[in-house]
Enzyme design. Structure first.
Site, mmCIF file in Angstrom:
data_model
loop_
_atom_site.group_PDB
_atom_site.id
_atom_site.type_symbol
_atom_site.label_atom_id
_atom_site.label_comp_id
_atom_site.label_asym_id
_atom_site.label_seq_id
_atom_site.Cartn_x
_atom_site.Cartn_y
_atom_site.Cartn_z
ATOM 1 C CG HIS A 186 15.213 22.459 9.711
ATOM 2 N ND1 HIS A 186 16.282 22.920 9.046
ATOM 3 C CD2 HIS A 186 13.887 23.600 8.770
ATOM 4 C CE1 HIS A 186 15.576 23.840 7.578
ATOM 5 N NE2 HIS A 186 15.069 23.632 7.858
ATOM 6 C CB CYS B 277 11.989 26.141 6.933
ATOM 7 S SG CYS B 277 10.891 24.730 6.340
#
Length: 247
Positions: free
Chosen positions: A207, A223
């Protein structure tokens, strides 16, 4: 004898009348000028405001005229003098190392073109291309204790994704005195940034970020973090079903 005495009295009376008239006339006669040295008279005359050759302007002329000129000739200064413009504050953000900007590099790995390979040790993401080439991006990876590796497929893609922090993350951050929301709508303040690529059934994503200066470090809870510009570029190049290898 008596006649002589009367004559003397008469003469005295005439003399007295003449003297009286003379003294009375002297009162209104022009007197000669009195000459005073300038060294003695100057201090006193200056105090009286009548020094020879000096013309003093009136108090009204010296005080009111400059004030009138000030207020009429300089209206802008008069209006802004009481309010100072606040100084602009310059906030210096850390800059990302140019090494982590996107670039084409040689790549001789075994992966097929279209595969994403993430090197969590060097903090690079490679999108494998044909002819021994790859497009390389700088990324932020899991901080100590949150490293992981494995192979997954991209199962979803979202533009300006919403964020729902996992319960474990909310509890972990609360123990540090940082309280996370249970939900945050997509937008510039959202830590998932402009795009998100969801990996399998895990809670991990590739992301964007609103903190681009963290790219190149071990900074996340697992992440893979990219600059917003870079994740938008990657988003356009890959599809759902793309293989992602994290090493």
């Amino acid at each position: 004898m008596k006649t002589a005495f009367c004559s003397l009295l008469g003469a005295a009376a005439v003399l007295a009348a003449g003297a009286t008239t003379s003294f009375a006339n002297d009162r209104y006669a022009d007197r000669p000028p009195v000459m005073v040295s300038p060294d003695l008279s100057a201090p006193w005359v200056l105090q009286l405001g009548h020094a020879p050759g000096i013309v003093r302007p009136s108090r009204q002329a010296t005080t009111q005229q400059p004030l009138r000129r000030l207020f009429q000739a300089q209206p802008d200064r008069q209006r802004t003098a009481a309010v100072q413009q606040p100084a602009k504050r310059m906030v210096m953000r850390p800059q990302m190392n140019p090494l982590y900007l996107p670039q084409e590099v040689a790549y001789d790995g075994p992966q097929k073109p279209g595969t994403i390979v993430i090197d969590t040790h060097q903090n690079f993401l490679f999108l494998i291309e044909k002819n021994g080439k790859a497009r390389r991006y700088g990324v932020g990876t899991g901080k100590p204790g949150f490293e992981w590796s494995g192979t997954h497929k991209i199962t979803d893609k979202k533009v300006w994704p919403d964020w729902r922090p996992p319960a474990a993350m909310i509890a972990r951050e609360a123990a540090k005195g940082r309280y996370l929301p249970t939900y945050l709508a997509g937008g510039i303040e959202n830590p998932l940034g402009a795009r998100a690529l969801y990996l399998g059934t895990t809670e991990y994503r590739i992301h964007g970020t609103n903190q681009p200066w963290t790219i190149g470090g071990a900074v996340s809870s697992g992440c893979i973090r990219m600059r917003n510009e870079d994740v938008v570029d990657l988003y356009e190049r890959v599809n759902v079903g793309t293989t992602v290898e994290v090493i």
